[in-house]
Write a protein that holds these residues in place. Sequence first.
Motif, PDB file in Angstrom:
ATOM      1  N   SER A 230       0.689  -1.360   0.090  1.00  0.00           N
ATOM      2  CA  SER A 230       0.157   0.310  -0.244  1.00  0.00           C
ATOM      3  C   SER A 230       0.856   1.032   0.291  1.00  0.00           C
ATOM      4  CB  SER A 230      -0.930  -0.297   0.983  1.00  0.00           C
ATOM      5  OG  SER A 230      -1.598   0.793   1.303  1.00  0.00           O
ATOM      6  N   TYR A 231       0.188   2.155  -1.285  1.00  0.00           N
ATOM      7  CA  TYR A 231       1.069   3.187  -0.689  1.00  0.00           C
ATOM      8  C   TYR A 231       0.706   4.847  -0.621  1.00  0.00           C
ATOM      9  CZ  TYR A 231      -0.463   4.406  -5.865  1.00  0.00           C
ATOM     10  OH  TYR A 231      -1.015   4.058  -6.645  1.00  0.00           O
ATOM     11  N   ALA A 232      -0.526   4.283  -0.232  1.00  0.00           N
ATOM     12  CA  ALA A 232      -1.496   5.468   0.476  1.00  0.00           C
ATOM     13  C   ALA A 232      -2.314   4.681   1.446  1.00  0.00           C
ATOM     14  CB  ALA A 232      -1.872   5.897  -0.939  1.00  0.00           C
ATOM     15  N   GLN A 233      -2.633   5.992   2.290  1.00  0.00           N
ATOM     16  CA  GLN A 233      -3.884   5.987   3.575  1.00  0.00           C
ATOM     17  C   GLN A 233      -4.641   6.693   3.054  1.00  0.00           C
ATOM     18  OE1 GLN A 233      -3.407   3.308   6.472  1.00  0.00           O
ATOM     19  NE2 GLN A 233      -1.939   1.831   4.978  1.00  0.00           N
ATOM     20  N   ARG A 234      -5.355   6.464   3.317  1.00  0.00           N
ATOM     21  CA  ARG A 234      -6.607   7.663   3.861  1.00  0.00           C
ATOM     22  C   ARG A 234      -6.562   8.189   5.460  1.00  0.00           C
ATOM     23  NH1 ARG A 234     -13.018   7.276   0.855  1.00  0.00           N
ATOM     24  NH2 ARG A 234     -12.404   5.000   2.115  1.00  0.00           N
ATOM     25  N   GLY A 235      -6.497   9.198   5.353  1.00  0.00           N
ATOM     26  CA  GLY A 235      -6.321  10.049   6.620  1.00  0.00           C
ATOM     27  C   GLY A 235      -7.722   9.588   7.527  1.00  0.00           C
ATOM     28  N   GLY A 236      -8.313  10.411   8.586  1.00  0.00           N
ATOM     29  CA  GLY A 236      -9.764   9.976   9.479  1.00  0.00           C
ATOM     30  C   GLY A 236      -9.606  10.846  10.059  1.00  0.00           C
ATOM     31  N   LEU A 237     -11.398  11.596  10.854  1.00  0.00           N
ATOM     32  CA  LEU A 237     -12.113  11.445  12.325  1.00  0.00           C
ATOM     33  C   LEU A 237     -13.008  11.277  12.846  1.00  0.00           C
ATOM     34  CD1 LEU A 237     -11.451  14.551  13.575  1.00  0.00           C
ATOM     35  CD2 LEU A 237     -13.103  15.590  12.453  1.00  0.00           C
ATOM     36  N   ARG A 238     -12.891  11.639  13.099  1.00  0.00           N
ATOM     37  CA  ARG A 238     -14.469  10.534  14.448  1.00  0.00           C
ATOM     38  C   ARG A 238     -15.598  11.660  15.070  1.00  0.00           C
ATOM     39  NH1 ARG A 238     -13.949   5.110  13.966  1.00  0.00           N
ATOM     40  NH2 ARG A 238     -12.431   4.016  14.069  1.00  0.00           N
ATOM     41  N   ALA A 239     -16.708  11.320  14.984  1.00  0.00           N
ATOM     42  CA  ALA A 239     -16.954  12.240  15.451  1.00  0.00           C
ATOM     43  C   ALA A 239     -18.442  11.392  15.950  1.00  0.00           C
ATOM     44  CB  ALA A 239     -18.033  13.249  14.650  1.00  0.00           C
ATOM     45  N   GLU A 240     -19.070  12.164  17.195  1.00  0.00           N
ATOM     46  CA  GLU A 240     -20.435  11.768  17.742  1.00  0.00           C
ATOM     47  C   GLU A 240     -21.176  12.617  17.982  1.00  0.00           C
ATOM     48  OE1 GLU A 240     -18.823   8.453  21.036  1.00  0.00           O
ATOM     49  OE2 GLU A 240     -20.926   9.611  21.690  1.00  0.00           O
ATOM     50  N   LEU A 241     -22.291  12.240  17.746  1.00  0.00           N
ATOM     51  CA  LEU A 241     -23.823  13.332  18.686  1.00  0.00           C
ATOM     52  C   LEU A 241     -24.424  12.767  18.940  1.00  0.00           C
ATOM     53  CD1 LEU A 241     -24.648  14.413  14.032  1.00  0.00           C
ATOM     54  CD2 LEU A 241     -22.820  15.543  15.863  1.00  0.00           C
TER      55      LEU A 241
ATOM     56  N   ILE B 293      -6.691  12.186  12.024  1.00  0.00           N
ATOM     57  CA  ILE B 293      -5.578  11.155  12.050  1.00  0.00           C
ATOM     58  C   ILE B 293      -4.715  11.872  10.208  1.00  0.00           C
ATOM     59  CG2 ILE B 293      -5.109   8.883  11.093  1.00  0.00           C
ATOM     60  CD1 ILE B 293      -6.681   7.419  12.875  1.00  0.00           C
ATOM     61  N   GLU B 294      -3.666  12.421  10.315  1.00  0.00           N
ATOM     62  CA  GLU B 294      -3.490  13.099   8.618  1.00  0.00           C
ATOM     63  C   GLU B 294      -3.657  11.311   7.580  1.00  0.00           C
ATOM     64  OE1 GLU B 294      -2.956  15.876   8.097  1.00  0.00           O
ATOM     65  OE2 GLU B 294      -2.595  16.939  10.170  1.00  0.00           O
ATOM     66  N   PRO B 295      -3.989  12.038   6.275  1.00  0.00           N
ATOM     67  CA  PRO B 295      -3.264  11.397   5.114  1.00  0.00           C
ATOM     68  C   PRO B 295      -2.238  10.868   4.637  1.00  0.00           C
ATOM     69  CG  PRO B 295      -4.902  13.090   4.603  1.00  0.00           C
ATOM     70  CD  PRO B 295      -4.674  13.489   6.039  1.00  0.00           C
ATOM     71  N   ALA B 296      -1.794   9.869   4.774  1.00  0.00           N
ATOM     72  CA  ALA B 296      -0.135   9.488   4.213  1.00  0.00           C
ATOM     73  C   ALA B 296       0.408   8.559   2.588  1.00  0.00           C
ATOM     74  CB  ALA B 296       0.294   8.148   5.227  1.00  0.00           C
ATOM     75  N   LEU B 297       1.122   9.465   2.293  1.00  0.00           N
ATOM     76  CA  LEU B 297       1.534   8.898   0.743  1.00  0.00           C
ATOM     77  C   LEU B 297       2.861   8.235   1.453  1.00  0.00           C
ATOM     78  CD1 LEU B 297      -0.155  12.195  -1.628  1.00  0.00           C
ATOM     79  CD2 LEU B 297      -0.573   9.677  -0.798  1.00  0.00           C
ATOM     80  N   VAL B 298       2.965   7.314   0.592  1.00  0.00           N
ATOM     81  CA  VAL B 298       4.346   6.632   0.392  1.00  0.00           C
ATOM     82  C   VAL B 298       5.159   6.761  -0.848  1.00  0.00           C
ATOM     83  CG1 VAL B 298       6.283   4.435   1.064  1.00  0.00           C
ATOM     84  CG2 VAL B 298       3.528   5.494   2.277  1.00  0.00           C
TER      85      VAL B 298
END
Lengths: 476, 476
Positions: B194-205, B366-371
Motif C-alpha cells: 500500500s502506498y497511500a492511506q486515507r486519514g480520518g476523524l471520528r465524530a459523535e452527535l 489522523i492525517e492522510p499519508a502517502l509513500v
Amino acid sequence: MNLKGALNYARTHRSKFVSELKEFLRFPSVSSQPQRRVDVKKCAHWLARHLQSIGLERVQVIPTRGNPIVYATWMRAANRPTVIIYGHYDVLPGEPIAEWRTPPFAPTVKGLDLYARGAADDKGQLFCHVKAVESYLQAAHALPVNVKCIFEGEEEIGSTHLLPFIKRNKRALRADAAVISDTKMPAPGQPAISYAQRGGLRAELEVRRPGHELHSGTFGGAILNPVQAACEIIANLHDENGRVKIPGFYNDVRDWSEKERAYMARSGPSDDKILRDAEARRGWGERGYTLYERTTIRPALTLNGIAGGHYGPGVKGVIPACAVVKLSFRLVPDQDPERIGKLFREHIARITPPGVDVQVKVFSPIEPALVDRKHPAVRAAAFACKKGFGAFPVFLRSGGSIPVVNAFKESLGIPTVLMGFGLPDDRIHAPNEKFHLPNFHRGIETSIWYLSAAASALRRPNFLESPARKDKEWVL
Amino acid sequence: MNLKGALNYARTHRSKFVSELKEFLRFPSVSSQPQRRVDVKKCAHWLARHLQSIGLERVQVIPTRGNPIVYATWMRAANRPTVIIYGHYDVLPGEPIAEWRTPPFAPTVKGLDLYARGAADDKGQLFCHVKAVESYLQAAHALPVNVKCIFEGEEEIGSTHLLPFIKRNKRALRADAAVISDTKMPAPGQPAISYAQRGGLRAELEVRRPGHELHSGTFGGAILNPVQAACEIIANLHDENGRVKIPGFYNDVRDWSEKERAYMARSGPSDDKILRDAEARRGWGERGYTLYERTTIRPALTLNGIAGGHYGPGVKGVIPACAVVKLSFRLVPDQDPERIGKLFREHIARITPPGVDVQVKVFSPIEPALVDRKHPAVRAAAFACKKGFGAFPVFLRSGGSIPVVNAFKESLGIPTVLMGFGLPDDRIHAPNEKFHLPNFHRGIETSIWYLSAAASALRRPNFLESPARKDKEWVL
C-alpha cells in the motif's frame, strides 16, 4: 349507610392499602418482554388471590394464548345494574434502568408519591376500584351494583387476546356500563373524564443490505449504509409542516365542528400547559391545530426507537449491515388501522433507496373510540369526581389508546367511563413513574361514590343476570 | 546462510507459531472499551514476555496515559540500517457477539483459517514479523539489520498517545525505514504493497430535547422527536449524488493526474471485485469515480451507528429523549482533519431543527499519508513479497488509516512499507474475523526475506546508533 361505611373503611385503612399496592407493584409484569412471562403469570395469580381475599366471588385466572385474564364478580345486587371494572396488571419495561432514581420494581414512597413502574399505569389506578369494592364488602357486606372485574395482562401490547375473548363471550360479560381508570387529570385538584381515545398501530422496519458489517476504511464511500438509508426513510415520513407524508393518510380523518373545537379550547389544556407537562420549550407538529388538538383529534406517527451498527461505548469503524426502527401510529376517527398499515407499507416501498431491503411489520391495531359525554354513566362519574376530589371534572379527549374501550362498545354495546387519577407529571412509560398517593386515596373514594351513583343513574338494568355460570362456559 | 537458517526454522515451527498466535488472540485487548483496560495491559505484558523469550533485547512496557507501548530492540548489526517494525496489539470490540459462529476471544482453527477478533487486524500480521525475528535469532543468533519494535495498544482509537511519544523521542527512535503489516492483499496468490492511506476523524452527535421520555399517546404529534431530528440531520449529510453536503468539505481534496488515475485503474480492483468483497449488489457514492477511487483518493463520511429511544425486544410507546449517532470521516490529501471538524460542527449547527440540542464531539484526527512507490525500502519489500508469495506485489492505495504512518514521516523522516497479509474476506472489524493461515506462514517468510533485502537496499544507514539508552531516557 353502606356508602358511609365504605368511605369510613377506606379512610381508616389507607396505610394498609398502600402496603398492598406496593406488593402488587413488586411484580415485574412486563408484557412486552418474553423473559417476563412467568412474572406476568405470578402477578395474575397474586391479584386473583387478593380479589378472593377481599370478598369478590367466582375469582378466576382465565388462560389465553397470551397472558391470563383475571376475572371476578359480585352479582348479588338483584335488579340492580351491572358495572364492568376494567384495568390492566401488565406494565411497560423498566428500561432504561439507569435513569431510575429507585429501581422500577422496588416501590418506594417519597413524600406524597409512590415510585414504581406501573404505579400510575395502571396498577395503582386499577387498585382504586379494587379497594373501593373491598371497602363496601368489608364494611357493609354488599355492593350497591353488580360488578364484573376484568383485569388483563396485555394492555401494553394491544390487548391481543382480550379483544377476541370479549367478542366470544358477549353474553357472559353483559353489563350496563364499564369504568376504567387508566387516564389522567390536569392537576391534583382538577378531576377529569376522558370522552375520546386515539386508536393505534405499531410498526417495525428492518433496513438491511446484503452481507456483513464492513470496514469503513476499506469500503467507506462506495457502499450504501443501511443506517443512512433508515434515516433517509424516516426523514421522508413527515413534511416540513409536521404532517405525515404517507399519501392518503389523512383521507378518513374526521373534521370536527367549530363548536366542538371551541368546547375543546375551553375545556382542554393550553399549549403552554402541554409544553410544561412535556418539559418542552416549543411545540411541534401539524400547523393549524393547537397542541391539545394535535394530540387528540389529529393522528400522529412517532419514532419510538432506532438502533443500528455500533452504538455502545467505544468506537468501531464499520459500515453497519442493518438498522431497526420502531414506530407507533396514533389514529383518530374515522381512520382504519388496517388501511393505514397498507398505506404505510406502500409508502415505505416507494421511498426505500435502491441497494437496501426493508422488512416492514405492522401489528397491534387499535380502533379509535368515542364516549357520549351525556350518557347517565358518565354523569354518575362526574358526580362521583365532585364528591371524591371536591370539584367537577373537565371532559377531555385523550391522546392514548385503551384498546378495550372500542370492544366494550362494539361487542357489549355499553359505554365506558374513563375516569383518570394519574397526573401529568406521573411519567408513565418513562423512568421514575410514580402515583400521587393523595390521588390514590381520593380515587378510592371516588370509586366508592361512583358505584353508589351508578346504581341510581343506570336505574334500569339492560338485562337480568342469569344464574351463576361455570368456568367451563367461557369460550376461549 | 542466516537467511536460509531462518527460513528453515520458520518452516519447521509452523504449528508452534499458530499455538502462540492463539495465545496472543485470547486477550480481549479492546482499546475502545474502558472495562477492557486491564485485559489490554495483560496483553501488553504477555507480548513483552514473549519478545524477551525469542531473544529481543531491552524489552520494555512503556507506560502512557492510555495503553502501554511494548518496545524491544536488537541493535547488534553494526553499520547496518535500522528498521522499525510497527504493529498494534489492541483490537476492536467483539460486538455484536451473537453473530460470531465461535466466540471472538476463543481462537478457533477451521480448515485453513484462524477465527478470532484481531486475527488479521492486527495481532496475526504483527506476529508475522515477530516470528521472522525469532527465526533469525533462534536459527542464527543474529538479524541482518538492526530492529526496533514498536507495538502499540491504541491504534483502533487513533494512536492518541503513540503519536506524541514519537514526536518527543525522535532521537531514540531514529531508523531508516518502518515496516507495517496491517493492510490486505487482493487474493491469496497476489501480494500487495500500500502506498497511500486515507486519514480520518471520528465524530459523535448527541441529539437531545429537554425533559424525559414521553408517552407517545399523550404527546405524540405535538413534541419534536430527537430520533426523528437525528435522522433529518443525517439525511442532510449527503446529497443525492453521494457527495458529502458539508460546505467546503471538498475544497482541499487533491485532484490526481490522469496518469495516476490510469495507473490506479490498471493496478487496482475493479468495481465488480469491490462489490464481491463487500457482498454488495450495487455501488454507492460520489459520481464520476470508480469504487476503488471512491475508497482511496476521495473522502467519505460513514455512519458507524445510531441508537435512541426503545430499540430492545418488545414495544414501548414513547417519544425518546435522546439519540446518539457515531460517525467517521475518511480524509484524503490535502484535507486537514482539524479544519474538517470545524466545518462539520458548523454544518450541524446550521441543519439542527429548532427544539433539540445537539452536542458534537470530534476526536481521533489522523492525517492522510502517502509513500513513494520508488523508495528503496519499498523495492526491497516488493522483492520480499515475490520470494514469500511467488508473485510481485501490486501497488495499491488503501482506504483505511494507520495513524502512525504520517508520524514516522513527519517526526522521523522515514518512509513506511505497508506490506499487508490480510485477505478481502477476512472480515476485519466485523463478526467472524479470521486470518488465512497460509498467509500467516508466507507472511513470516516474506518478513524474513524483507529484513535481509532491507540490509542491502538501505545500504547506507541514515545514522549511527548511540550506545544503549536507559528506560528513564524516554520522554513520556
